[in-house]
Write an enzyme that holds these catalytic residues in place. Structure first.
Site, PDB file in Angstrom:
ATOM      1  N   THR A 176     -11.379  20.386  40.092  1.00  0.00           N
ATOM      2  CA  THR A 176     -11.626  21.225  41.117  1.00  0.00           C
ATOM      3  C   THR A 176     -13.272  21.509  41.267  1.00  0.00           C
ATOM      4  O   THR A 176     -13.806  21.311  40.163  1.00  0.00           O
ATOM      5  CB  THR A 176     -10.927  22.272  40.934  1.00  0.00           C
ATOM      6  OG1 THR A 176      -9.560  22.294  40.661  1.00  0.00           O
ATOM      7  CG2 THR A 176     -10.867  23.486  42.271  1.00  0.00           C
ATOM      8  N   GLY A 206      -1.708  23.186  45.498  1.00  0.00           N
ATOM      9  CA  GLY A 206      -2.118  23.862  44.271  1.00  0.00           C
ATOM     10  C   GLY A 206      -2.631  25.202  44.517  1.00  0.00           C
ATOM     11  O   GLY A 206      -2.438  25.610  45.500  1.00  0.00           O
ATOM     12  N   ASP A 207      -3.590  25.870  43.739  1.00  0.00           N
ATOM     13  CA  ASP A 207      -4.010  27.003  43.636  1.00  0.00           C
ATOM     14  C   ASP A 207      -5.212  27.157  44.556  1.00  0.00           C
ATOM     15  O   ASP A 207      -5.882  28.238  45.142  1.00  0.00           O
ATOM     16  CB  ASP A 207      -4.489  27.620  42.338  1.00  0.00           C
ATOM     17  CG  ASP A 207      -5.314  27.222  41.468  1.00  0.00           C
ATOM     18  OD1 ASP A 207      -5.434  25.776  41.529  1.00  0.00           O
ATOM     19  OD2 ASP A 207      -6.211  27.642  41.009  1.00  0.00           O
ATOM     20  N   THR A 226     -10.103  26.621  38.020  1.00  0.00           N
ATOM     21  CA  THR A 226      -9.880  25.214  37.764  1.00  0.00           C
ATOM     22  C   THR A 226      -9.024  25.046  36.777  1.00  0.00           C
ATOM     23  O   THR A 226      -9.086  25.575  35.835  1.00  0.00           O
ATOM     24  CB  THR A 226     -11.344  24.441  37.556  1.00  0.00           C
ATOM     25  OG1 THR A 226     -10.976  23.128  37.563  1.00  0.00           O
ATOM     26  CG2 THR A 226     -11.934  25.115  36.628  1.00  0.00           C
ATOM     27  N   GLY A 227      -8.096  24.055  37.077  1.00  0.00           N
ATOM     28  CA  GLY A 227      -7.125  23.636  35.911  1.00  0.00           C
ATOM     29  C   GLY A 227      -5.721  23.398  36.534  1.00  0.00           C
ATOM     30  O   GLY A 227      -5.551  22.898  37.605  1.00  0.00           O
ATOM     31  N   THR A 228      -4.652  23.556  35.885  1.00  0.00           N
ATOM     32  CA  THR A 228      -3.225  23.330  36.365  1.00  0.00           C
ATOM     33  C   THR A 228      -2.987  24.332  37.325  1.00  0.00           C
ATOM     34  O   THR A 228      -2.700  25.692  36.985  1.00  0.00           O
ATOM     35  CB  THR A 228      -2.364  23.533  35.188  1.00  0.00           C
ATOM     36  OG1 THR A 228      -2.901  22.687  34.100  1.00  0.00           O
ATOM     37  CG2 THR A 228      -0.856  22.954  35.562  1.00  0.00           C
ATOM     38  N   GLY A 229      -3.056  24.149  38.307  1.00  0.00           N
ATOM     39  CA  GLY A 229      -2.952  25.002  39.697  1.00  0.00           C
ATOM     40  C   GLY A 229      -1.904  25.721  39.692  1.00  0.00           C
ATOM     41  O   GLY A 229      -1.784  27.046  40.025  1.00  0.00           O
TER      42      GLY A 229
END
Length: 305
Positions: A176, A206-207, A226-229
């Site tokens: 992201t 995602g987020d 940023t990461g696993t949404g």
């Protein structure tokens, strides 16, 4: 001397141990953070700065946003983005197809409508009404690297989950991009943009385009994640940091620390933030995060691991 501060990220995830592989990323981050520094020193608004810096991150093929985004299950790039500023004005788009810079379209949603989030064909139709939005052929977004990674995931034919195709040990495991800034007028803004998840299915969102999950700005802080949404979504992570500061009277440092290391799980990703005093905080619980910061009182910093 009026205070200003900026930090940006280019994604968090499993980083290569090989320093040489990080060099092009660090060079790009340095160039883009210096651009942001220049704009803030010139007195530009934080809203302009987070948009323009995020546009550069979108245009750079190394990061999972704009050009160089990951491909979905249909082999298409379907990006998403959001932007927000301290008076709670915000805008977002998801599943655009021909918009070169989704972050700029998100800003127009914020400025030219009473709505916040436009998706898919609707977002494209909204873009049609605004000639200043640059359009590209969908093939523009696709790079050879991403195509290969998509084909590898497709080959395994497993649904895009963080445990499967995505988490091969690569630099863009959870990509992201984002930027947060405090300008000399004392205003905070945040922006986040992404291509999403490699081989994503069922128009998964995602987020990043969700206000309060991937992006937040209020009078106390500006946040981009940023990461696993899904993990940031279920915790309304960016907004929660703002609330920890406002009602829990935590500092930005304490709030980000609590979210990243107490609430999220190892390898979920990272968060960047800036507060109204110009403090920059960048934390991750994964092995690395592409990141950079600069302020009126600190030297330029670029980091990976």
């Amino acid at each position: 001397e009026k205070k200003w501060a900026i930090c940006l990220h280019g994604g968090a995830g499993v980083m290569s141990e090989n320093e040489v592989e990080h060099e092009p990323y660090k060079a790009a981050l340095l160039q883009i953070i210096e651009f942001g520094r220049y704009l803030l020193q010139e007195g530009r608004s934080s809203l302009d700065v987070v948009e323009l810096v995020t546009k550069q991150l979108e245009d750079c093929p190394l990061f999972n946003a704009g050009k160089g985004s990951v491909l979905n299950n249909d082999g298409e790039v379907r990006p998403e983005a959001s932007i927000m500023t301290a008076n709670l004005r915000c805008g977002a788009v998801s599943y655009t197809q021909t918009v070169k810079n989704p972050i700029s379209l998100a800003r127009l949603v914020m400025e030219n409508t009473t709505n916040i989030l436009y998706i898919g064909d609707g977002a494209e139709a909204f873009a049609d009404l605004h000639k200043q939005i640059e359009r590209v052929d969908p093939s523009y977004f696709i790079t050879e690297t991403r195509k290969q990674r998509y084909l590898a995931a497709k080959n395994k034919e497993n649904i895009a989950t963080e445990q499967s195709a995505n988490l091969q040990k690569d630099n863009e495991a959870k990509g992201t991009v984002g930027c947060v800034a405090l300008d000399i007028h004392g205003v905070l803004s945040a922006a986040t943009s992404t291509g999403g998840l490699n081989n994503k299915k069922f128009a998964r969102v995602g987020d990043s385009p969700i206000i309060g999950a991937g992006t937040w700005a209020d009078k106390n802080c500006a946040i981009s994640t940023t990461g696993t949404g899904e993990e940031f979504l279920r915790r309304c992570a960016a907004h929660a940091i703002g609330m920890m500061m406002q009602y829990g009277k935590m500092t930005l440092e304490q709030a980000v620390q609590d979210m990243v290391h107490n609430q999220l799980s190892p390898d979920d990703g990272g968060i960047i933030g800036v507060d109204s005093d110009g403090n920059c905080v960048m934390k991750m619980n994964s092995s690395g995060m592409y990141r950079a910061s600069a302020s009126s009182t600190t030297a330029t910093f670029v980091g990976v691991n």
